[in-house]
Design a protein around this motif. Sequence first.
Motif, short mmCIF file in Angstrom:
data_model
loop_
_atom_site.label_atom_id
_atom_site.label_comp_id
_atom_site.label_asym_id
_atom_site.label_seq_id
_atom_site.Cartn_x
_atom_site.Cartn_y
_atom_site.Cartn_z
N THR A 23 0.82 -1.21 0.00
CA THR A 23 0.00 0.00 0.00
C THR A 23 0.86 1.26 0.00
OG1 THR A 23 -0.21 -0.15 2.42
CG2 THR A 23 -1.99 -1.08 1.09
N GLY A 42 -6.66 6.37 -2.89
CA GLY A 42 -5.97 5.11 -2.63
C GLY A 42 -5.66 4.95 -1.15
N ALA A 46 -6.71 1.96 1.65
CA ALA A 46 -5.81 1.27 2.57
C ALA A 46 -6.26 1.43 4.01
CB ALA A 46 -4.39 1.81 2.39
N SER A 49 -9.00 -0.87 4.72
CA SER A 49 -8.49 -2.23 4.89
C SER A 49 -7.91 -2.43 6.29
CB SER A 49 -7.42 -2.53 3.83
OG SER A 49 -6.20 -1.85 4.10
N LYS A 117 -7.79 -0.60 -5.55
CA LYS A 117 -6.46 -1.21 -5.66
C LYS A 117 -5.80 -1.32 -4.29
CE LYS A 117 -5.10 0.11 -10.36
NZ LYS A 117 -4.20 0.99 -11.15
N SER A 118 -5.77 -0.23 -3.55
CA SER A 118 -5.12 -0.25 -2.25
C SER A 118 -5.88 -1.12 -1.25
CB SER A 118 -5.00 1.18 -1.70
OG SER A 118 -4.11 1.94 -2.48
N ALA A 122 -4.38 -5.00 0.39
CA ALA A 122 -4.22 -5.27 1.82
C ALA A 122 -5.08 -6.44 2.30
CB ALA A 122 -4.55 -4.02 2.63
N ASP A 161 -0.96 5.09 9.43
CA ASP A 161 -0.87 4.56 8.07
C ASP A 161 -1.16 5.66 7.05
OD1 ASP A 161 -0.48 2.69 6.10
OD2 ASP A 161 -2.43 1.74 6.32
N MET A 165 1.52 7.14 4.30
CA MET A 165 1.21 7.05 2.87
C MET A 165 1.17 8.43 2.23
SD MET A 165 -1.59 3.98 2.44
CE MET A 165 -2.72 4.64 3.69
#
Length: 210
Positions: A23, A42, A46, A49, A117-118, A122, A161, A165
């Motif tokens: 990620t 994105g 994440a 997730s 996608k992200s 995860a 997180d 990111m």
Amino acid sequence: MNSLTILAFAAVAFIGIATPGPTVLLALTNGSRHGISRSVYGMLGAVLSDFVLIGAVALGLGALLAASEFWFSVVKWVGVGYLAFLGIMLLRSKGSLGQSLNATDNGTGSRLSLFLKSFLVAVTNPKGYLFFSAFLPQFVVPSAPQVEQYAVLAVVFASIDFLIMLGYAVLGSQAVRLLKQNGALWLDRICGGALLTLAGSLAFYRRAAS
């Protein structure tokens, strides 16, 4: 759970998250290809997730994957396939600066696409479930209500997180500008190769014997 426990958890989580994983690499790539503001979608995937993984561990899914070779393999190979797919797509991309920064609503740069996608990277990685299963209980007081404690840890982890990111997305955005025309191409190649390496690493990852 006291403030010192939360601070200790935050410190360990920061070290673990800052080490480049799927990620984080996607945040770096999204920052270079789509700009910081669009890469936020994105990051939100994440972050979601994180809540899903921690919630699943709180409900016992991590223990299930640790005990079941079959379900561990199912999740693992789905994760391997998806990481490999993303890595190959990045390696095949043309990566020109103009195309990257203008790719807003096409199939690869839409908000939903970046989000999914992200998120999928995860939640299809069994290492995340096993990591949280081993990591989180060390900061949870067994005699206190469990739900509230897991919720606090999830918020702390997801916040760290997101910030990390965001930092990688800023780095990717600035790197493209410094490297000029070929910046996005090189970042795509590097991140694509790294994702394929992570896919290979996950393919050889084995569930610990119970």
